[in-house]
Design an enzyme around this catalytic site. Structure first.
Site, mmCIF file in Angstrom:
data_model
loop_
_atom_site.group_PDB
_atom_site.id
_atom_site.type_symbol
_atom_site.label_atom_id
_atom_site.label_comp_id
_atom_site.label_asym_id
_atom_site.label_seq_id
_atom_site.Cartn_x
_atom_site.Cartn_y
_atom_site.Cartn_z
ATOM 1 C CG ASP A 166 -0.350 0.271 2.543
ATOM 2 O OD1 ASP A 166 0.688 0.637 2.660
ATOM 3 O OD2 ASP A 166 -1.113 -0.052 3.548
ATOM 4 C CB ILE A 167 0.041 4.750 -1.135
ATOM 5 C CG1 ILE A 167 -0.053 4.059 -2.607
ATOM 6 C CG2 ILE A 167 0.938 6.214 -1.352
ATOM 7 C CD1 ILE A 167 -1.155 5.070 -3.527
ATOM 8 C CD GLU A 223 -4.440 3.317 2.215
ATOM 9 O OE1 GLU A 223 -3.911 3.807 3.390
ATOM 10 O OE2 GLU A 223 -5.441 3.561 2.049
#
Length: 299
Positions: free
Chosen positions: A177-178, A220
């Site tokens: 994920d970001i 995300e």
């Protein structure tokens, strides 16, 4: 203009049918049955085919079987024109996949109506097929990033997991994920956040192998299921994704920014369920967060 192909062993009869179709406004051409017909269809796909046979035992009817067996031609509507009045020819033709069969005596006005009817049905079938394809794509992909959505990702991955277990094959999962995604939204706005999500999806698509399955699980968070990949092979994929994301500059209005991602990489060992493997990779992802982000942790 609608392209009609007349298939007939009798050249003179074929030319007469071709002339009639041209008078009706069709772009008509003629060919002989068998290989010439199939080659003609490969070169320029017709919208409709008129196949002339003498009776149900005529070898020309084998061309109908070939047309309905080949991938490129099986959807082309075929009208069989039979120079006989034997109902068996009609039944046999329809059973083999013809859209229509016209027996002698062939009335030109009725033939024209049947051609129009078959073309209308064919166009509706094609439109329905396209709509079904679009609906299937909408049901299986994330509308923003165009990778698989959560449901379809798990459906595809469950199948690969079962195959890996059954045949004792390698399988790995990457969770990613970001980093600090909330900060991207807070600082630049949600539209910029969407750009970041799309960029991450594009990075994944450009790096993974054709056999890998990429999905957005929510927010995300993304995942990659890697069939036939051990932990080292999956780590290479994860590291390439990480590097490409880090090096990609994103633009939104007057802003320019970069994102980084954290990744957890797990390999199938003794897990009995795919969800257990996902949870294992998810824990490794959070280990990557604790280690300072922008890294891949394997386990």
């Amino acid at each position: 203009m609608t392209r009609a192909l007349v298939v007939d062993q009798n050249v003179e009869r074929a030319k007469n049918t071709e002339f009639y179709l041209q008078q009706e406004g069709y772009h008509a051409a003629t060919t002989k049955p068998g290989r010439p017909c199939m080659a003609n269809c490969q070169a320029q796909t017709p919208n409709i085919i008129l196949l002339m046979v003498d009776n149900w035992q005529d070898q020309t009817i084998n061309t109908l079987i070939e047309l309905k067996s080949a991938t490129k031609t099986k959807s082309i509507p075929v009208i069989v024109l039979a120079s006989c009045s034997d109902p068996k020819t009609l039944i046999y033709s329809l059973d083999l996949g013809a859209h229509e069969c016209v027996l002698e005596p062939i009335n030109p006005t009725i033939l024209a109506a049947r051609i129009r009817s078959v073309l209308t049905i064919s166009r509706r079938e094609l439109a329905l097929e396209r709509s079904n394809t679009e609906l299937q794509q909408l049901a299986s992909t994330d509308s923003l990033t165009h990778v698989y959505n959560r449901r379809h990702f798990f459906s595809q991955s469950h199948a690969e997991f079962a195959r890996a277990q059954r045949y004792d094959r390698e399988l790995s999962v990457i969770m990613l994920d970001i980093d600090e995604f909330k900060c991207v939204n807070d600082q630049f706005g949600h539209a910029a956040g969407d750009i970041a999500l799309v960029s991450l999806a594009e990075c994944c698509r450009s790096i993974v192998r054709e056999s890998d399955i990429v999905g957005r699980l929510g927010g995300e968070e993304f995942a990659v299921c890697c069939p036939e990949a051990d932990i080292q092979g999956a780590k290479i994929i994860a590291e390439r994704i990480r590097q490409q994301c880090e090096q990609t500059r994103l633009f939104y209005q007057e802003y320019s920014f970069r994102i980084t991602v954290s990744l957890g990489v797990a390999q199938l060992s003794c897990e009995n369920h795919f969800e257990s493997l996902i949870q294992k990779a998810d824990k490794l992802l959070y280990n990557a967060k604790r280690q300072g982000r922008n890294c891949a942790v394997i386990g």
